[in-house]
Design a protein around this motif. Structure first.
Motif, PDB file in Angstrom:
ATOM      1  N   VAL A  55      -5.797  -7.258 -23.255  1.00  0.00           N
ATOM      2  CA  VAL A  55      -4.734  -7.762 -24.008  1.00  0.00           C
ATOM      3  C   VAL A  55      -4.000  -6.712 -24.884  1.00  0.00           C
ATOM      4  N   VAL A  56      -2.511  -6.950 -24.558  1.00  0.00           N
ATOM      5  CA  VAL A  56      -1.921  -5.869 -25.482  1.00  0.00           C
ATOM      6  C   VAL A  56      -0.972  -6.961 -26.421  1.00  0.00           C
ATOM      7  N   LEU A  57      -1.124  -6.791 -27.680  1.00  0.00           N
ATOM      8  CA  LEU A  57      -0.459  -7.528 -28.687  1.00  0.00           C
ATOM      9  C   LEU A  57       1.019  -6.913 -29.194  1.00  0.00           C
ATOM     10  N   ALA A  58       2.002  -7.894 -29.341  1.00  0.00           N
ATOM     11  CA  ALA A  58       2.996  -7.325 -29.946  1.00  0.00           C
ATOM     12  C   ALA A  58       3.349  -8.155 -30.977  1.00  0.00           C
ATOM     13  N   ASP A  59       3.715  -7.391 -32.157  1.00  0.00           N
ATOM     14  CA  ASP A  59       4.151  -8.123 -33.423  1.00  0.00           C
ATOM     15  C   ASP A  59       5.260  -7.544 -34.321  1.00  0.00           C
ATOM     16  N   MET A  60       5.777  -7.828 -35.310  1.00  0.00           N
ATOM     17  CA  MET A  60       6.354  -7.286 -36.036  1.00  0.00           C
ATOM     18  C   MET A  60       5.579  -6.634 -37.549  1.00  0.00           C
TER      19      MET A  60
END
Length: 367
Positions: A55-60
């Motif tokens: 899994v690749v997580l994206a977030d600010m």
């Protein structure tokens, strides 16, 4: 980290009896989850990882990302990338990072979102644009990048767009959010038709009232009001949303595309609320109106009530108003008692949530 398989590990079941992970189901798959640093996104990522995916997580929030990656098992199974989903170039870089880290993308979850709540009278253009940009444009950016990559890979894929029950029924004070979430549904169906020939499936989910940090901060009366509308009688858990994402991400849903799945415990399944009758009195809930369960009124009329033991004697069922009555008002028969013991009266002084006739507010009983 050794990948588990059905042969050597049990299916993960939560306290409510729901399946949250199936070891080996997603072995060899790579998933991207936007807004994955916390909350629902992290629960989705956990379910995917526990089922064998990378899994690749994206977030600010970079701190949240680092903590989430560690929680999921470290660099061997997860990685994070700071990404503003409303920026197409940033989303393209996110896809490149996933491809570099794990060799491609099979699953993409458009989950990132924000809220900027205000009534239409007080909402600014910036508040409207911010929400539309993250939810609607952000989902479009994710779809554009993910479908392009999946077509090049020529091995199909699954994309899950996170809408909301608000996109179906609308929430007062959330015209921006409700519009964006409704738009995601139309976008899901349109793009699903465009890429189905490449075996790229696109589906949407619409979570309802889910236990999160945001809902936990709500006042108790607001929580009670929402629970009263849910036939299952409880809020959902993040893991229950994640299990639906797992289903849609996997081959278990291989013949599903363009669908919208409500995860709401049955909330809003009624197409029409009981209608008010002549002599009923409109009461504004913010000023002492009834707060007991709405399902006390059944059968399409306030006359058909099913009393429950937990409702004080002498109270009337709460009937959601329709037609000529404001959606934020409630109607109770004149002369009956409200939960606080005050008798409802035909001389109730109405505020902006009053009964309406011809578009004007009137101080009068419902008709």
């Amino acid at each position: 980290m050794t990948e588990s398989t059905p042969a050597n590990s049990d299916i993960t079941i939560n306290e409510l009896g729901g399946v949250t992970a199936i070891p080996g189901l997603l072995s060899g798959k790579v998933a991207v989850v936007t807004g994955g640093g916390q909350g629902l996104g992290l629960a989705m990522a956990r379910s995917l990882v526990d089922s064998g995916a990378k899994v690749v997580l994206a977030d600010m929030n970079e701190e949240s990302l680092q903590a989430a990656v560690t929680e999921l098992g470290g660099d061997g199974v997860a990685t994070g990338a700071v990404c503003n989903v409303s920026d197409l170039e940033a989303v393209e870089k996110l896809a490149e990072a996933a491809t570099t880290a794990f060799g491609g993308i099979d699953i993409w979850v458009n989950n990132a979102g924000i809220t900027r709540d205000a009534t239409i009278r007080k909402m600014t253009e910036q508040q409207f644009d911010d929400v539309i940009s993250v939810h609607l444009r952000g989902t479009w950016n994710g779809l554009k990048v993910a479908t392009a990559l999946m077509r090049e890979q020529d091995r199909g894929g699954s994309i899950i767009n996170v809408s909301s029950i608000s996109g179906k029924v609308g929430n007062p004070g959330q015209s921006n959010y409700s519009a964006a979430k409704a738009g995601i549904v139309g976008m899901t169906k349109a793009v699903a038709k465009e890429v189905a020939f490449k075996n790229i499936r696109i589906n949407a989910i619409q979570p309802g009232f889910i236990n999160t940090a945001m809902t936990a901060a709500m006042p108790q009366h607001a929580i009670d009001s929402k629970l009263a509308e849910i036939p299952l009688g409880r809020p959902g858990e993040p893991e229950e949303v994640a299990s639906v994402v797992l289903f849609l991400a996997s081959g278990l849903s291989s013949y599903l595309t363009g669908t919208v799945t409500e995860i709401s415990g049955g909330r809003n399944i009624c197409s029409r609320s009981p209608s008010p009758r002549r002599g009923d009195v409109c009461v504004e809930p913010r000023r002492g109106g009834p707060t007991f369960p709405s399902h006390l009124c059944r059968g399409g009329s306030p006359d058909h009530r099913e009393k429950r033991p937990d409702v004080p004697a002498g109270t009337s069922g709460r009937c959601r108003s329709v037609g000529s009555v404001s959606h934020l008002a409630f109607c109770v028969p004149a002369g009956t008692f409200q939960p606080d013991g005050r008798a409802a009266s035909a001389r109730v002084s109405f505020s902006r949530f009053a009964c309406r006739a011809g578009g004007r507010r009137r101080r009068r009983p419902c008709r």
